[in-house]
Design an enzyme around this catalytic site. Structure first.
Site, PDB file in Angstrom:
ATOM      1  N   LYS A 183       0.876  -1.182   0.000  1.00  0.00           N
ATOM      2  CA  LYS A 183       0.000   0.000   0.000  1.00  0.00           C
ATOM      3  C   LYS A 183       0.905   1.220   0.000  1.00  0.00           C
ATOM      4  CE  LYS A 183      -2.110   3.018   1.906  1.00  0.00           C
ATOM      5  NZ  LYS A 183      -1.862   4.424   1.469  1.00  0.00           N
ATOM      6  N   GLU A 259       8.672   1.440  11.433  1.00  0.00           N
ATOM      7  CA  GLU A 259       9.766   2.407  11.241  1.00  0.00           C
ATOM      8  C   GLU A 259       9.104   3.778  11.248  1.00  0.00           C
ATOM      9  OE1 GLU A 259      12.804   1.618  11.169  1.00  0.00           O
ATOM     10  OE2 GLU A 259      12.822  -0.480  10.589  1.00  0.00           O
ATOM     11  N   CYS A 293      13.170  10.848   7.399  1.00  0.00           N
ATOM     12  CA  CYS A 293      12.966  10.466   8.797  1.00  0.00           C
ATOM     13  C   CYS A 293      14.234  10.659   9.601  1.00  0.00           C
ATOM     14  CB  CYS A 293      12.499   9.025   8.874  1.00  0.00           C
ATOM     15  SG  CYS A 293      13.623   7.887   8.074  1.00  0.00           S
ATOM     16  N   GLU A 392       8.587  16.602  14.993  1.00  0.00           N
ATOM     17  CA  GLU A 392       9.139  16.319  13.671  1.00  0.00           C
ATOM     18  C   GLU A 392       8.459  17.242  12.649  1.00  0.00           C
ATOM     19  OE1 GLU A 392       8.076  12.620  11.692  1.00  0.00           O
ATOM     20  OE2 GLU A 392      10.161  12.351  11.120  1.00  0.00           O
TER      21      GLU A 392
HETATM   22  P1  NAD Z   1       1.949   8.679   7.334  1.00  0.00           P
HETATM   23  O1  NAD Z   1       2.082   7.948   8.615  1.00  0.00           O
HETATM   24  O2  NAD Z   1       0.928   9.751   7.237  1.00  0.00           O
HETATM   25  O3  NAD Z   1       1.605   7.664   6.152  1.00  0.00           O
HETATM   26  C1  NAD Z   1       2.385   6.516   5.925  1.00  0.00           C
HETATM   27  C2  NAD Z   1       1.503   5.453   5.292  1.00  0.00           C
HETATM   28  O4  NAD Z   1       0.465   5.122   6.203  1.00  0.00           O
HETATM   29  C3  NAD Z   1       0.824   5.917   4.000  1.00  0.00           C
HETATM   30  O5  NAD Z   1       0.777   4.847   3.088  1.00  0.00           O
HETATM   31  C4  NAD Z   1      -0.572   6.270   4.476  1.00  0.00           C
HETATM   32  O6  NAD Z   1      -1.547   6.166   3.465  1.00  0.00           O
HETATM   33  C5  NAD Z   1      -0.793   5.250   5.573  1.00  0.00           C
HETATM   34  N1  NAD Z   1      -1.791   5.678   6.562  1.00  0.00           N
HETATM   35  C6  NAD Z   1      -2.108   6.953   6.926  1.00  0.00           C
HETATM   36  N2  NAD Z   1      -3.097   6.950   7.834  1.00  0.00           N
HETATM   37  C7  NAD Z   1      -3.423   5.650   8.052  1.00  0.00           C
HETATM   38  C8  NAD Z   1      -4.377   5.004   8.888  1.00  0.00           C
HETATM   39  N3  NAD Z   1      -5.215   5.685   9.667  1.00  0.00           N
HETATM   40  N4  NAD Z   1      -4.410   3.646   8.872  1.00  0.00           N
HETATM   41  C9  NAD Z   1      -3.583   2.929   8.073  1.00  0.00           C
HETATM   42  N5  NAD Z   1      -2.685   3.492   7.255  1.00  0.00           N
HETATM   43  C10 NAD Z   1      -2.599   4.842   7.250  1.00  0.00           C
HETATM   44  O7  NAD Z   1       3.395   9.199   6.990  1.00  0.00           O
HETATM   45  P2  NAD Z   1       3.884  10.012   5.704  1.00  0.00           P
HETATM   46  O8  NAD Z   1       3.397  11.417   5.840  1.00  0.00           O
HETATM   47  O9  NAD Z   1       3.562   9.287   4.457  1.00  0.00           O
HETATM   48  O10 NAD Z   1       5.463   9.938   5.889  1.00  0.00           O
HETATM   49  C11 NAD Z   1       6.119  10.737   6.785  1.00  0.00           C
HETATM   50  C12 NAD Z   1       6.441   9.994   8.063  1.00  0.00           C
HETATM   51  O11 NAD Z   1       7.148   8.784   7.767  1.00  0.00           O
HETATM   52  C13 NAD Z   1       7.376  10.783   8.947  1.00  0.00           C
HETATM   53  O12 NAD Z   1       6.946  10.712  10.282  1.00  0.00           O
HETATM   54  C14 NAD Z   1       8.714  10.073   8.781  1.00  0.00           C
HETATM   55  O13 NAD Z   1       9.601  10.247   9.836  1.00  0.00           O
HETATM   56  C15 NAD Z   1       8.294   8.677   8.612  1.00  0.00           C
HETATM   57  N6  NAD Z   1       9.361   7.893   7.965  1.00  0.00           N
HETATM   58  C16 NAD Z   1      10.068   7.011   8.746  1.00  0.00           C
HETATM   59  C17 NAD Z   1      11.113   6.272   8.190  1.00  0.00           C
HETATM   60  C18 NAD Z   1      11.889   5.287   9.026  1.00  0.00           C
HETATM   61  O14 NAD Z   1      12.499   4.388   8.452  1.00  0.00           O
HETATM   62  N7  NAD Z   1      11.891   5.389  10.342  1.00  0.00           N
HETATM   63  C19 NAD Z   1      11.443   6.428   6.836  1.00  0.00           C
HETATM   64  C20 NAD Z   1      10.690   7.335   6.068  1.00  0.00           C
HETATM   65  C21 NAD Z   1       9.649   8.061   6.658  1.00  0.00           C
END
Ligand code: NAD
Length: 492
Positions: A183, A259, A293, A392
Site C-alpha cells: 500500500k 519504522e 525520517c 518532527e
Molecule cells: P503517514 O504515517 O501519514 O503515512 C504513511 C503510510 O500510512 C501511507 O501509506 C498512508 O496512506 C498510511 N496511513 C495513513 N493513515 C493511516 C491510517 N489511519 N491507517 C492505516 N494506514 C494509514 O506518513 P507520511 O506522511 O507518508 O510519511 C512521513 C512519516 O514517515 C514521517 O513521520 C517520517 O519520519 C516517517 N518515515 C520514517 C522512516 C523510518 O524508516 N523510520 C522512513 C521514512 C519516513
C-alpha cells in the site's frame, strides 16, 4: 533528452495491481504534481473490498507455492532480473517519483533508483544463503529449527523515498518466500505501480506482489485489520504506527514492525573537522527537502564554535534554494503537497514565537510556478524543549542549540521521545565511543551522516519504532521459526 522532454513520453499506470492484472476501482484520486500544482492523472483508489481481493490473491499464491515453494535459487534469479530492469528503466522511475512527490529527478535517479536496484539484488543474493539449524541433542532424537516463510505480508509505506521504502519491505519479504500486498502513500502512487510491473516482467508470478493504492484510513486500515495478513511492515508517522498496533490487537494479532518518525541530533564538538561537519549538517537537513525520517533536524554545537558553525551552515543553506525537480542541478525540489507545505509553514510560525531566532529562510518561494517550494530555514538559539526542537517538522527546517560539555550534549540529544539516529563530530576516539554508547538511538554515525550499506540494519528505538529494514535482520521479520523434534526409536 531533458527531464521535461522525457516527461512527455510516459503514460503512467493508474489501476490497482491485483492478481497480476491492472484493473480499475470505484474510487479515484487526483495525483497533483508538487512542482507546479497541476493535475498529472487520476488514479484508482482501493476500498476495503479491493484490499480483501488483493489479500486473497496473495494468499492463493502463497498456499499453492508458485513462489513460496520455488527453489531459493529461482527466487534469486527473479529478484536479480528485477534489479536489472529497475536500472534499465531508471529514468522513468526517477521521473515518476519527481512528478508525484517533488524530489529532484536527478537525485531520484542517482540515489533512489540505485538504492532500489541494490536492495533487490542484495536480498536476491541472500535467497540461497539462508541456513536452518540442527541443534545438538541426545542421540535418540533429531531436532530441526527451520525458517518458514511467514505468509501474506502487508507493506504500508510513505511518500518521501517511495521506492526505497517499498523495496526495503518487498525485497526481503519476497526473498523469504512470502506474498505481498503493498500500500503506497497517497502522494506517491505512480512509481510503485511501475516498480511492481517491472517485477512481473522479471518473472514474479501473478498474485505474489499486489499493489493497492488508496487512502490510509481506508486501504491502509483494511490491510492492518485484515485477519488473513500475517505480518504488517510499516514505515510512516508515529501516530499511524500506533494505529497499526491497535489494528493488530483488534484483529488477528499479526506481527507488526514499525519504522517511524525522528528528531535526530547532529552533534559538533570543537575538535571536529568543521568544514566537513558544517557542510554535512546542511546536507543532512536540506537533502530531499528535509522530508527524511533521519534528517539531522537538531544541530547541537559546542558554544566555543557556535558562531563559526552557524556562519558556515547558513552560507551553504542560502545556496541550496529549491528549484523545479526537473532541473538538472536542483539542490532541492518541491514539498510533497500543498497541505504538507502549509503544515511546515505553520510549524515555522510557531517556532518564531517560541524562544528562537529565525536566521535563514522561513517563507515559501517560487510561488509563481504554482508549486510548493519552501527554502532552507534555520532557527538559532533554540531551547532544547521548544516545540520546533521536539516535533518532527519533516521539512527543511534546522534548529540550532548550543551545549557546554559532553554530558549536556548527551542530555539534550536524548531529550526527545524519538530515537532514530544521531551523529557525532569529533577527532577524539574516547569521546566518540562514550557518546555513541550513551545515545538512545537505532543508528549512530561518527564523522559522517546517513552512511551505511545494505549490510547495516536501519531503524529506531523509543517512539521511532522497532524492527529493522536492510541487512539480514530484515529477513528475520518474514520468517516463522518452526521447531521439529524427531524422536528416534533407537539412539544412533
Ligand atoms: P503517514 O504515517 O501519514 O503515512 C504513511 C503510510 O500510512 C501511507 O501509506 C498512508 O496512506 C498510511 N496511513 C495513513 N493513515 C493511516 C491510517 N489511519 N491507517 C492505516 N494506514 C494509514 O506518513 P507520511 O506522511 O507518508 O510519511 C512521513 C512519516 O514517515 C514521517 O513521520 C517520517 O519520519 C516517517 N518515515 C520514517 C522512516 C523510518 O524508516 N523510520 C522512513 C521514512 C519516513
Amino acid at each position: 533528452m531533458t527531464w521535461h522532454e522525457r516527461a512527455n513520453t510516459i503514460t503512467p499506470r493508474t489501476g490497482l495491481l491485483i492478481d497480476g492484472r491492472f484493473r480499475s476501482a470505484t474510487e479515484s484520486f487526483e495525483v497533483i504534481a508538487p512542482r507546479n500544482g497541476k493535475l498529472v492523472t487520476e488514479i484508482a483508489f482501493a476500498n476495503a473490498d479491493d484490499v480483501n481481493e488483493a489479500v486473497s490473491s496473495a494468499r492463493r499464491a502463497f498456499e499453492d507455492g508458485r513462489w513460496s515453494k520455488r527453489a531459493p535459487s529461482e527466487r534469486k534469479a527473479v529478484l536479480m532480473a528485477w534489479a536489472e530492469l529497475c536500472r534499465a528503466h531508471g529514468d522513468e522511475l526517477a521521473l515518476l517519483m519527481a512528478l508525484e512527490m517533488g524530489k529532484p529527478a536527478h537525485e531520484a535517479k542517482s540515489i533512489e533508483v540505485r538504492a532500489v536496484a541494490n536492495t533487490l539484488a542484495w536480498f536476491g543474493e541472500a535467497c540461497d544463503k539462508i541456513l536452518d539449524e540442527i541443534p545438538h541433542t541426545a542421540r535418540d532424537a533429531l531436532a530441526l529449527v527451520t525458517r518458514e516463510p511467514a505468509g501474506v505480508v502487508g507493506a504500508v509505506v510513505p511518500w518521501n523515498f517511495p521506492l526505497t521504502m517499498a523495496a526495503w519491505k518487498v525485497a526481503p519479504a519476497l526473498a523469504a518466500g512470502c506474498s505481498v500486498v503493498l500500500k503506497p502513500a497517497e502522494n506517491s502512487p505512480l512509481s510503485a505501480l511501475r516498480f511492481a510491473e517491472l517485477g512481473l516482467e522479471a518473472g514474479l508470478p501473478e498474485g505474489v506482489l499486489n499493489v493497492v493504492n488508496g487512502h490510509g484510513h481506508i486501504a491502509g486500515k483494511a490491510l492492518g485489520e485484515h485477519p488473513d495478513v500475517d505480518v504488517l511492515t510499516f514505515t510512516g508517522s508515529t501516530q499511524v504506527g500506533r494505529y497499526f498496533l491497535e489494528y493488530a490487537a483488534q484483529s488477528n494479532l499479526k506481527r507488526v514492525y514499525l519504522e517511524l518518525g525522528g528528531k535526530s541530533a547532529n552533534i559538533i564538538f570543537p575538535d571536529a573537522d568543521l568544514d566537513r561537519a558544517a557542510s554535512t549538517a546542511a546536507w543532512s537537513i536540506f537533502f530531499n527537502q528535509g522530508e527524511m525520517c533521519t534528517a539531522g533536524s537538531r544541530l547541537l554545537v559546542h558554544e566555543s564554535i557556535h558562531d563559526e558553525v552557524v556562519a558556515r551552515v547558513s552560507t551553504i543553506a542560502a545556496a541550496m534554494q529549491p528549484q523545479d525537480p526537473f532541473s538538472d542541478d536542483a539542490p532541492m525540489g518541491a514539498m510533497v503537497s500543498k497541505e504538507h507545505l502549509e503544515r511546515v509553514e505553520s510549524m515555522v510560525t510557531t517556532g518564531r514565537g517560541d524562544r528562537a531566532e529565525l536566521i535563514v529562510g522561513g517563507e515559501r518561494v517560487n510561488q509563481e510556478s504554482g508549486g510548493y517550494y519552501f527554502p532552507p530555514t534555520i532557527f538559532d538559539h533554540v531551547a532544547p524543549e521548544a516545540y520546533i526542537a521536539q516535533e518532527e517538522i519533516f521539512g527543511p527546517v534546522l534548529s540550532i542549540t548550543t551545549f557546554s560539555d559532553d554530558a549536556e550534549a548527551l542530555r539534550i540529544a536524548n531529550g526527545t521521545r524519538y530515537g532514530l539516529a544521531s551523529a557525532i563530530w569529533t577527532q577524539n576516539l574516547d569521546r566518540a565511543v562514550a557518546m555513541s554508547r550513551g545515545l538512545r538511538v537505532g543508528m549512530c554515525w561518527v564523522n559522517c551522516y546517513e552512511e551505511g550499506d545494505m549490510t547495516i540494519p536501519f531503524g529506531g528505538v523509543k517512539e521511532s519504532g522497532f524492527g529493522r529494514d536492510k541487512s539480514l535482520h530484515a529477513l528475520e521479520k518474514f520468517f516463522d521459526l518452526k521447531s521439529t523434534w524427531i524422536q528416534l526409536s533407537e539412539p544412533s
